[in-house]
Design an enzyme around this catalytic site. Structure first.
Site, PDB file in Angstrom:
ATOM      1  N   LYS A  21      14.600  60.145  37.411  1.00 17.01           N
ATOM      2  CA  LYS A  21      14.722  61.329  38.538  1.00 17.01           C
ATOM      3  C   LYS A  21      15.425  62.621  37.910  1.00 17.01           C
ATOM      4  O   LYS A  21      15.137  63.619  38.342  1.00 17.01           O
ATOM      5  CB  LYS A  21      15.802  60.904  39.851  1.00 17.01           C
ATOM      6  CG  LYS A  21      14.757  59.956  40.596  1.00 17.01           C
ATOM      7  CD  LYS A  21      16.021  59.348  41.805  1.00 17.01           C
ATOM      8  CE  LYS A  21      15.990  60.383  42.686  1.00 17.01           C
ATOM      9  NZ  LYS A  21      16.722  60.044  43.850  1.00 17.01           N
ATOM     10  N   TYR A  26      12.097  71.569  50.483  1.00 15.90           N
ATOM     11  CA  TYR A  26      12.160  70.213  50.431  1.00 15.90           C
ATOM     12  C   TYR A  26      12.830  69.606  51.810  1.00 15.90           C
ATOM     13  O   TYR A  26      12.018  68.688  52.472  1.00 15.90           O
ATOM     14  CB  TYR A  26      13.136  69.621  49.397  1.00 15.90           C
ATOM     15  CG  TYR A  26      13.535  68.008  49.637  1.00 15.90           C
ATOM     16  CD1 TYR A  26      12.641  67.133  49.813  1.00 15.90           C
ATOM     17  CD2 TYR A  26      14.845  67.941  50.133  1.00 15.90           C
ATOM     18  CE1 TYR A  26      12.883  66.007  49.671  1.00 15.90           C
ATOM     19  CE2 TYR A  26      15.115  66.441  50.255  1.00 15.90           C
ATOM     20  CZ  TYR A  26      14.169  65.681  50.078  1.00 15.90           C
ATOM     21  OH  TYR A  26      14.510  64.316  50.286  1.00 15.90           O
ATOM     22  N   SER A  57      15.232  62.518  55.067  1.00 15.26           N
ATOM     23  CA  SER A  57      16.263  62.967  54.443  1.00 15.26           C
ATOM     24  C   SER A  57      17.464  63.628  54.996  1.00 15.26           C
ATOM     25  O   SER A  57      17.081  64.222  56.185  1.00 15.26           O
ATOM     26  CB  SER A  57      15.875  63.922  53.491  1.00 15.26           C
ATOM     27  OG  SER A  57      17.027  64.426  52.743  1.00 15.26           O
TER      28      SER A  57
END
Length: 278
Positions: free
Chosen positions: A130, A92, A69
């Site tokens: 999501k 995250y 990411s």
């Protein structure tokens, strides 16, 4: 062709039941909630699970293409895939950062292909599940259809209202990179996956509105007409928000990938037309 819960899949993998039966693994799953605070769950779900897949793939000589990411870059302004540019701002991002480090330390020139894709802001069809973590384009469309306007954050980090910049990449373009890697098993490493251009949230909102309405209005005209409105910046995101991202594609291009990436004006418009279909 089939479906297994992630826990059942991992159990079968570790039991040896799947040995010799898998050609490649594309590991796209993760908890991607940037506001999550349960570090134990995040590390188990994103880090430990990925680590188990990597170890099995190396033992079995199975290619692994996984989702990293752009969140690992944090507040930085340099986006080359090197350690000095990485500064995760949340749990995250930290889980993704740690797995990248694990891969870097254990990649072997004689091992199976392993490629991590640092996705920037991906948008496109089939993301409704999501929820809150769906793309800016998806939420902008839903807001406009429901209320006739799109709400964006006021300015932050020196950027004007709605002028924060992100690299928004269409999911089809991200898929193309994955498929290219599958066809080029000699390519390993960590690569950015974005368009290489930073565009404002205002541009995403304007593209959504103009596509739905058939307008060709400027951002300022949309603001003046009340189609774009600005809301206070969330307190919980202060100091934890990426106000600027732009993929450096040098490493991906050097590896041989020649595919193009659509700008917001093209990709978001295509996406909105799909969302508008009955």
């Amino acid at each position: 062709a089939d479906y297994l819960d992630k826990r059942e899949f991992l159990a079968q993998l570790e039991s040896g039941r799947l040995d010799g039966s898998i050609e490649a693994i594309l590991h796209q799953g993760a908890c991607a909630d940037t506001m999550a605070v349960d570090g134990r769950y995040m590390m188990e779900n994103n880090y430990a699970y990925s680590k188990a897949l990597f170890d099995w793939c190396q033992d079995e000589q199975v290619p692994l293409i996984y989702a990293s990411s752009a969140a690992v870059y944090g507040p930085g302004k340099e986006f080359g895939e090197t350690r000095e540019n990485e500064d995760p701002l949340n749990v995250y991002a930290y889980s993704k950062y740690l797995f990248d480090q694990y891969v870097r330390k254990r990649m072997d020139a004689d091992g199976a292909q392993v490629a991590g894709l640092r996705y920037f802001n991906v948008y496109g069809p089939n993301e409704a599940h999501k929820g809150r973590m769906a793309s800016v384009a998806f939420h902008a469309y839903q807001q406009f259809r429901a209320a006739g306007r799109v709400k964006l954050f006021v300015g932050s980090d020196g950027y004007a209202d709605g002028a924060q910049l992100r690299d928004f990449v269409h999911v089809d373009d991200a898929v193309s990179v994955n498929l290219w890697l599958l066809e080029n098993r000699d390519v390993s490493g960590i690569f950015n996956c974005g368009t290489g251009r930073a565009q404002a949230f205002n541009e995403v909102a304007a593209t959504v509105i103009n596509t739905v309405q058939g307008f060709e209005l400027s951002i300022q005209e949309l603001i003046d007409k009340g189609f774009i409105q600005y809301i206070p910046f969330p307190v919980q995101l202060v100091g934890k928000y990426q106000s600027y991202t732009q993929a450096d594609l040098s490493r991906l291009r050097a590896a041989g990938y020649e595919g193009s990436f659509r700008p917001v004006e093209e990709g978001v418009a295509d996406y909105v037309r799909i969302l508008m279909k009955p």
